[in-house]
Design an enzyme around this catalytic site. Structure first.
Site, PDB file in Angstrom:
ATOM      1  CE  LYS A 273      50.671 -17.451   3.691  1.00 17.11           C
ATOM      2  NZ  LYS A 273      50.128 -18.254   2.610  1.00 17.11           N
TER       3      LYS A 273
ATOM      4  N   GLY B 241      60.701 -17.966  -5.266  1.00 14.73           N
ATOM      5  CA  GLY B 241      61.134 -16.804  -4.477  1.00 14.73           C
ATOM      6  C   GLY B 241      62.238 -17.207  -3.505  1.00 14.73           C
ATOM      7  CB  ALA B 242      65.906 -17.242  -3.836  1.00 22.72           C
TER       8      ALA B 242
ATOM      9  NE  ARG C 158      47.791 -20.003  -2.041  1.00 19.23           N
ATOM     10  CZ  ARG C 158      47.792 -19.157  -3.057  1.00 19.23           C
ATOM     11  NH1 ARG C 158      48.913 -18.612  -3.455  1.00 19.23           N
ATOM     12  NH2 ARG C 158      46.677 -18.815  -3.666  1.00 19.23           N
TER      13      ARG C 158
ATOM     14  CB  CYS D 221      51.429 -26.658   5.855  1.00 14.16           C
ATOM     15  SG  CYS D 221      49.739 -26.479   6.435  1.00 14.16           S
TER      16      CYS D 221
ATOM     17  CB  THR E 187      47.981 -32.903   6.009  1.00 16.82           C
ATOM     18  OG1 THR E 187      47.410 -31.798   5.306  1.00 16.82           O
ATOM     19  CG2 THR E 187      49.198 -33.431   5.271  1.00 16.82           C
TER      20      THR E 187
HETATM   21  N1  LIG Z   1      46.165 -24.322   8.058  1.00 23.48           N
HETATM   22  C1  LIG Z   1      46.313 -24.565   6.767  1.00 23.48           C
HETATM   23  O1  LIG Z   1      46.620 -23.662   5.982  1.00 23.48           O
HETATM   24  C2  LIG Z   1      46.099 -25.956   6.218  1.00 23.48           C
HETATM   25  C3  LIG Z   1      45.940 -26.142   4.829  1.00 23.48           C
HETATM   26  C4  LIG Z   1      45.741 -27.435   4.340  1.00 23.48           C
HETATM   27  C5  LIG Z   1      45.688 -28.517   5.204  1.00 23.48           C
HETATM   28  N2  LIG Z   1      45.843 -28.313   6.547  1.00 23.48           N
HETATM   29  C6  LIG Z   1      45.717 -29.478   7.444  1.00 23.48           C
HETATM   30  O2  LIG Z   1      44.396 -29.443   8.006  1.00 23.48           O
HETATM   31  C7  LIG Z   1      44.416 -29.998   9.343  1.00 23.48           C
HETATM   32  C8  LIG Z   1      43.806 -29.001  10.327  1.00 23.48           C
HETATM   33  O3  LIG Z   1      44.648 -27.873  10.377  1.00 23.48           O
HETATM   34  P1  LIG Z   1      44.154 -26.452  10.914  1.00 23.48           P
HETATM   35  O4  LIG Z   1      45.236 -25.487  10.553  1.00 23.48           O
HETATM   36  O5  LIG Z   1      42.757 -26.199  10.485  1.00 23.48           O
HETATM   37  O6  LIG Z   1      44.149 -26.729  12.501  1.00 23.48           O
HETATM   38  P2  LIG Z   1      43.703 -25.718  13.664  1.00 23.48           P
HETATM   39  O7  LIG Z   1      44.609 -25.974  14.799  1.00 23.48           O
HETATM   40  O8  LIG Z   1      43.571 -24.329  13.107  1.00 23.48           O
HETATM   41  O9  LIG Z   1      42.202 -26.187  14.036  1.00 23.48           O
HETATM   42  C9  LIG Z   1      41.874 -27.407  14.627  1.00 23.48           C
HETATM   43  C10 LIG Z   1      40.605 -27.289  15.430  1.00 23.48           C
HETATM   44  O10 LIG Z   1      40.272 -28.581  15.958  1.00 23.48           O
HETATM   45  C11 LIG Z   1      39.707 -28.424  17.258  1.00 23.48           C
HETATM   46  N3  LIG Z   1      39.779 -29.711  17.959  1.00 23.48           N
HETATM   47  C12 LIG Z   1      40.850 -30.306  18.559  1.00 23.48           C
HETATM   48  N4  LIG Z   1      40.519 -31.513  19.036  1.00 23.48           N
HETATM   49  C13 LIG Z   1      39.201 -31.696  18.736  1.00 23.48           C
HETATM   50  C14 LIG Z   1      38.284 -32.767  18.936  1.00 23.48           C
HETATM   51  N5  LIG Z   1      38.636 -33.901  19.550  1.00 23.48           N
HETATM   52  N6  LIG Z   1      37.015 -32.620  18.490  1.00 23.48           N
HETATM   53  C15 LIG Z   1      36.619 -31.486  17.861  1.00 23.48           C
HETATM   54  N7  LIG Z   1      37.452 -30.447  17.638  1.00 23.48           N
HETATM   55  C16 LIG Z   1      38.725 -30.554  18.064  1.00 23.48           C
HETATM   56  C17 LIG Z   1      40.530 -27.305  17.857  1.00 23.48           C
HETATM   57  O11 LIG Z   1      39.825 -26.703  18.941  1.00 23.48           O
HETATM   58  C18 LIG Z   1      40.710 -26.362  16.653  1.00 23.48           C
HETATM   59  O12 LIG Z   1      39.686 -25.383  16.604  1.00 23.48           O
HETATM   60  C19 LIG Z   1      45.877 -30.361   9.615  1.00 23.48           C
HETATM   61  O13 LIG Z   1      46.082 -31.716   9.265  1.00 23.48           O
HETATM   62  C20 LIG Z   1      46.641 -29.482   8.636  1.00 23.48           C
HETATM   63  O14 LIG Z   1      47.904 -30.040   8.284  1.00 23.48           O
HETATM   64  C21 LIG Z   1      46.012 -27.064   7.083  1.00 23.48           C
HETATM   65  O1  LIG Z   2      58.495 -18.423  -3.563  1.00 23.61           O
HETATM   66  C1  LIG Z   2      58.281 -18.613  -2.362  1.00 23.61           C
HETATM   67  C2  LIG Z   2      56.985 -18.933  -1.848  1.00 23.61           C
HETATM   68  C3  LIG Z   2      56.833 -19.151  -0.488  1.00 23.61           C
HETATM   69  N1  LIG Z   2      57.898 -19.059   0.353  1.00 23.61           N
HETATM   70  C4  LIG Z   2      57.718 -19.347   1.793  1.00 23.61           C
HETATM   71  O2  LIG Z   2      57.069 -20.609   1.915  1.00 23.61           O
HETATM   72  C5  LIG Z   2      56.287 -20.637   3.106  1.00 23.61           C
HETATM   73  C6  LIG Z   2      54.881 -21.169   2.823  1.00 23.61           C
HETATM   74  O3  LIG Z   2      54.167 -20.242   2.041  1.00 23.61           O
HETATM   75  P1  LIG Z   2      52.713 -20.555   1.417  1.00 23.61           P
HETATM   76  O4  LIG Z   2      52.777 -21.818   0.670  1.00 23.61           O
HETATM   77  O5  LIG Z   2      52.252 -19.355   0.713  1.00 23.61           O
HETATM   78  O6  LIG Z   2      51.838 -20.685   2.744  1.00 23.61           O
HETATM   79  P2  LIG Z   2      50.999 -21.811   3.493  1.00 23.61           P
HETATM   80  O7  LIG Z   2      49.770 -21.142   3.987  1.00 23.61           O
HETATM   81  O8  LIG Z   2      51.902 -22.490   4.451  1.00 23.61           O
HETATM   82  O9  LIG Z   2      50.501 -22.876   2.358  1.00 23.61           O
HETATM   83  C7  LIG Z   2      51.164 -24.096   2.085  1.00 23.61           C
HETATM   84  O10 LIG Z   2      50.789 -25.106   3.022  1.00 23.61           O
HETATM   85  C8  LIG Z   2      49.359 -25.378   3.062  1.00 23.61           C
HETATM   86  C9  LIG Z   2      49.118 -26.389   4.178  1.00 23.61           C
HETATM   87  O11 LIG Z   2      49.409 -27.702   3.782  1.00 23.61           O
HETATM   88  C10 LIG Z   2      48.929 -25.904   1.707  1.00 23.61           C
HETATM   89  O12 LIG Z   2      47.538 -26.223   1.737  1.00 23.61           O
HETATM   90  C11 LIG Z   2      49.236 -24.854   0.637  1.00 23.61           C
HETATM   91  O13 LIG Z   2      48.893 -25.374  -0.645  1.00 23.61           O
HETATM   92  C12 LIG Z   2      50.742 -24.543   0.680  1.00 23.61           C
HETATM   93  O14 LIG Z   2      51.049 -23.506  -0.255  1.00 23.61           O
HETATM   94  C13 LIG Z   2      56.318 -19.206   3.671  1.00 23.61           C
HETATM   95  O15 LIG Z   2      57.251 -19.144   4.732  1.00 23.61           O
HETATM   96  C14 LIG Z   2      56.793 -18.358   2.505  1.00 23.61           C
HETATM   97  O16 LIG Z   2      57.519 -17.206   2.910  1.00 23.61           O
HETATM   98  C15 LIG Z   2      59.182 -18.744  -0.143  1.00 23.61           C
HETATM   99  O17 LIG Z   2      60.157 -18.686   0.621  1.00 23.61           O
HETATM  100  N2  LIG Z   2      59.327 -18.522  -1.484  1.00 23.61           N
END
Ligand SMILES: NC(=O)c1ccc[n+]([C@@H]2O[C@H](COP(=O)([O-])OP(=O)(O)OC[C@H]3O[C@@H](n4cnc5c(N)ncnc54)[C@H](O)[C@@H]3O)[C@@H](O)[C@H]2O)c1
Ligand SMILES: O=c1ccn([C@@H]2O[C@H](COP(=O)(O)OP(=O)(O)O[C@H]3O[C@H](CO)[C@@H](O)[C@H](O)[C@H]3O)[C@@H](O)[C@H]2O)c(=O)[nH]1
Length: 430
Positions: A328, A260-261, A158, A269, A122
């Protein structure tokens, strides 16, 4: 196709294993040797339902991991799945992305033939075009649009349902600048889209794809904050906010999800992404008033929870059980959990805090090494003067006799899940 994924964290490991599952040959590149060894041993380095099975199934075959960036030379496309944390003022911190892009660029100097580099992380609009692409060009000596292309493919999975979200997405967003990049991205996603039953594929520009991700998260976070604002009004009038929001959600233009309030949104994120787009907008000359308000409402919910507690119990010297430490249910992740500002405020008020979570205790111990941690909700409640419910784990909804062991049974429920009311002073936050 042959794909390389830089970063093997939540997103990188999930997409690598899922791409392998749909038939691609995938290599994960990470700087962490333990993570690399874990993937190669067939063990997922993170806890996500279904991920262990996929990593075990494909490791050593269509999925491998390495610390050696040279592995990307033998692939058609590279996805950057690296962290994009917040700076203290909310701006996105691109230093890890920049380091990754430099390493990819240096490696691509030795590439024969075309390559595609896709931002999966992101990142705020224009980052891929104005930060990543120039680094790739400078380090590789290659020419953008001729020798290689860039793309942007935001991720919407998520935590807790990462595998099923990735394999069954509501939409796939493919951002590119050239027909060649668009065609290659389509080839990467075709097997997944087919398997998922044909979700919409949005083909767009690179900065549009970057913005879609922020708009998505900003919308969801704001929807929760709006639900909280409305639920707070309901509480002032003694109106059941759940009944109101359930009815509102029946309008197909609104929908019931993310209404969900309660104590608000946390996680790895929403907080960082809303802060990053607000800061980026300000730099661009626009004050994102709605999003700033969404953050303010979210910051206020834990304060309101303490105010409600104070109406019944003075927290100073009181033993207060905090039920739920993860941001969560279904995860041990405590990043930006609402439990953190609550515990901070309780400690400031002189409370004696005991925390309990089915899986997140060890992670919370890193934030608060000096509070007590219980092994069960019952242990946390025993002898407590008050309890705050912070995470909507199912087991808290089933609590009953356990409340009888409290000294003064004051329960403030931040997720509106406790069903027992008799014999306890019960307050829902909203
Ligand atoms: N976690 C989520 O639910 C989620 C969902 C959607 C988008 N995103 C986005 O995806 C991106 C990654 O998030 P994440 O949660 O997977 O991160 P993370 O911290 O879980 O994983 C990142 C990985 O990158 C590795 N790393 C760091 N520097 C490096 C380098 N120079 N070369 C190779 N590897 C390296 C780390 O060792 C780690 O294993 C972020 O931008 C985040 O906002 C995350
Ligand atoms: O009705 C609701 C739904 C969620 N939450 C809270 O919102 C937060 C985020 O929840 P959720 O979205 O389920 O978890 P994430 O894994 O953080 O996922 C969000 O963040 C990710 C990283 O960007 C995105 O990829 C997903 O689409 C987006 O849902 C948590 O603290 C939940 O408790 C509430 O308070 N009320």
């Amino acid at each position: 196709m042959k794909l390389s994924i830089i970063g093997s964290g939540y997103v990188g490991t999930t997409i690598a294993a899922c791409f392998a599952e749909v038939g691609h040959d995938v290599v994960n590149v990470d700087i962490d040797e333990d993570i690399v060894a874990s993937v190669n041993d067939g063990d997922a380095p993170i806890h996500e339902p279904g991920l262990d099975e996929l990593v075990e199934k494909h490791a050593g075959d269509r999925l491998r991991a390495t610390t050696d960036y040279d592995a990307i030379l033998d692939t058609d496309a590279t996805f950057l799945a690296l962290p994009t944390p917040s700076e203290d003022d909310g701006h996105i911190d691109l230093s890890i992305m920049e380091a990754g892009a430099r390493s990819v660029g240096r490696t691509l100097a030795d590439k024969d033939g075309y390559h595609l580099v896709v931002t999966k992380s992101t990142v705020v609009p224009t980052t891929t075009e104005e930060v990543i692409a120039p680094l790739l060009e400078d380090e590789s000596g290659l020419e953008l649009g001729t020798d290689f292309d860039i793309g942007m493919n935001p991720e919407f999975l998520r935590e807790g349902s990462a595998v099923s979200d990735f394999l069954g997405p509501d939409k796939v967003v493919l951002g590119s600048q050239t027909d060649r990049a668009a065609a290659l991205l389509r080839d990467v996603f075709d097997p997944l889209v087919e398997r998922a039953g044909g979700p919409p594929v949005v083909e767009t520009g690179v900065r549009e794809a970057e913005m879609i991700k922020y708009a998505n998260n900003a919308f969801l976070a704001s929807k929760i904050s709006l639900a909280n604002d409305l639920a707070n009004i309901c509480k002032e009038y003694g109106i059941d906010s759940e009944e109101v929001l359930d009815a509102v959600g029946l309008d197909s233009r609104i929908g019931s999800a993310f209404l969900g309030a309660g104590v608000g949104w946390g996680g790895s994120c929403f907080p960082k992404d809303v802060a990053a787009i607000v800061a980026a907008a300000r730099d661009a000359g626009y004050e994102a008033t709605m999003l700033e308000a969404a953050v303010e409402v979210n910051d206020r919910q834990p304060v309101r929870m303490l105010d409600i507690l104070r109406e019944h119990t003075d927290p100073s010297g009181a033993r207060v059980a905090v039920l739920g430490l993860a941001f969560k249910p279904g995860t041990d992740d405590v990043r930006n959990s609402r439990a953190i500002p609550l515990i901070d405020a309780l400690l400031d008020a002189g409370a004696d805090v005991v925390g309990y979570d089915p899986v997140a205790t060890e992670n919370m111990r890193e934030h608060f090494p000096d509070i007590d941690y219980a092994d069960s909700a019952a242990d946390a409640l025993a002898g407590a003067d008050a309890a705050l419910v912070v995470t909507d784990w199912d087991e808290f909804a089933a609590l009953d006799d356990e409340f009888d062991a409290m000294t003064d049974a004051v329960v403030v429920d931040g997720r509106s899940i406790v069903s027992r009311r008799d014999g306890i002073v019960y307050e829902s936050l909203v």
